[in-house]
Design a protein around this motif. Structure first.
Motif, PDB file in Angstrom:
ATOM      1  N   PHE A  43       0.839  -1.197   0.000  1.00 55.60           N
ATOM      2  CA  PHE A  43       0.000   0.000   0.000  1.00 55.60           C
ATOM      3  C   PHE A  43       0.877   1.251   0.000  1.00 55.60           C
ATOM      4  O   PHE A  43       0.638   2.194  -0.733  1.00 55.60           O
ATOM      5  N   HIS A  47       2.958  -0.121   4.863  1.00 62.23           N
ATOM      6  CA  HIS A  47       1.702  -0.876   4.930  1.00 62.23           C
ATOM      7  C   HIS A  47       1.544  -1.835   3.754  1.00 62.23           C
ATOM      8  O   HIS A  47       1.899  -1.494   2.623  1.00 62.23           O
ATOM      9  N   ALA A  49      -1.677  -4.196   1.952  1.00 61.98           N
ATOM     10  CA  ALA A  49      -3.136  -4.222   1.898  1.00 61.98           C
ATOM     11  C   ALA A  49      -3.560  -5.517   1.222  1.00 61.98           C
ATOM     12  O   ALA A  49      -2.815  -6.086   0.413  1.00 61.98           O
ATOM     13  N   VAL A 103      -9.432   4.685   2.054  1.00 63.76           N
ATOM     14  CA  VAL A 103      -8.500   3.546   2.047  1.00 63.76           C
ATOM     15  C   VAL A 103      -9.156   2.353   1.356  1.00 63.76           C
ATOM     16  O   VAL A 103      -8.539   1.690   0.515  1.00 63.76           O
ATOM     17  N   ILE A 107      -7.669   0.618  -2.057  1.00 58.09           N
ATOM     18  CA  ILE A 107      -7.344  -0.812  -2.140  1.00 58.09           C
ATOM     19  C   ILE A 107      -8.078  -1.435  -3.323  1.00 58.09           C
ATOM     20  O   ILE A 107      -7.479  -2.164  -4.116  1.00 58.09           O
ATOM     21  N   ARG A 128      -5.793  -3.084   5.650  1.00 61.07           N
ATOM     22  CA  ARG A 128      -4.471  -2.465   5.569  1.00 61.07           C
ATOM     23  C   ARG A 128      -3.691  -2.938   6.784  1.00 61.07           C
ATOM     24  O   ARG A 128      -4.208  -2.934   7.899  1.00 61.07           O
TER      25      ARG A 128
END
Length: 145
Positions: A43, A47, A49, A103, A107, A128
């Motif tokens: 991500f 992070h 995802a 978010v 994604i 995430r």
């Protein structure tokens, strides 16, 4: 907080279908639940995802704050000298569930088409994972920048 080495990011994002990441969580009975996730992506530098379609024990086990292990293996990276010992990297982090919002939308937008095809009605949700630790197979911190 640990970082996902830049040199691995494209390899992780293109892992499907040959080198799909394995995702691990702990079931209430203490056993590890390990499952392949073709939707695993980087991500940002800190992070990962994934997209959860809401079926199975892994999805039922994921909540905000769930500890997650991501196992990535690409033997060619050992041969190329990028990763030691088996071309393996392990990442440990904390899950955040996203059922709507920016978010969630990002994604879905970045999700590979084969995974979108598996959820044509977009009934799943985004996860995430904030990386807290990144290491090679021998437990040494990844320092590949």
């Amino acid at each position: 907080m640990a970082r996902i080495p830049k040199v691995l990011q494209e390899h992780i994002n293109t892992a499907f279908p040959t080198n799909v990441c394995l995702i691990g969580t702990v079931l209430p009975n203490g056993y590890a639940q390990i499952t392949p996730r073709g939707s695993t992506m980087v991500f940002d530098d800190e992070h990962f995802a994934t997209w959860e379609r809401g079926r199975g024990t892994t999805s039922g086990n994921l909540t905000d704050g769930t500890r997650v292990t991501i196992f990535f293996r690409k033997p060619e990276l050992r041969q190329a000298g990028v990763l030691p010992r088996g071309g393996i990297a392990r990442f440990y982090g904390i899950a955040e569930i996203h059922r709507s919002g920016p978010v969630y939308d990002e994604i879905w937008e970045r999700l590979i088409q084969p995974e979108k095809n598996n959820d044509p009605d977009k009934k799943g949700y985004g996860v995430r994972i904030r990386v807290e630790r990144a290491e090679d197979l021998s437990g040494q911190p990844l320092q590949l920048e």
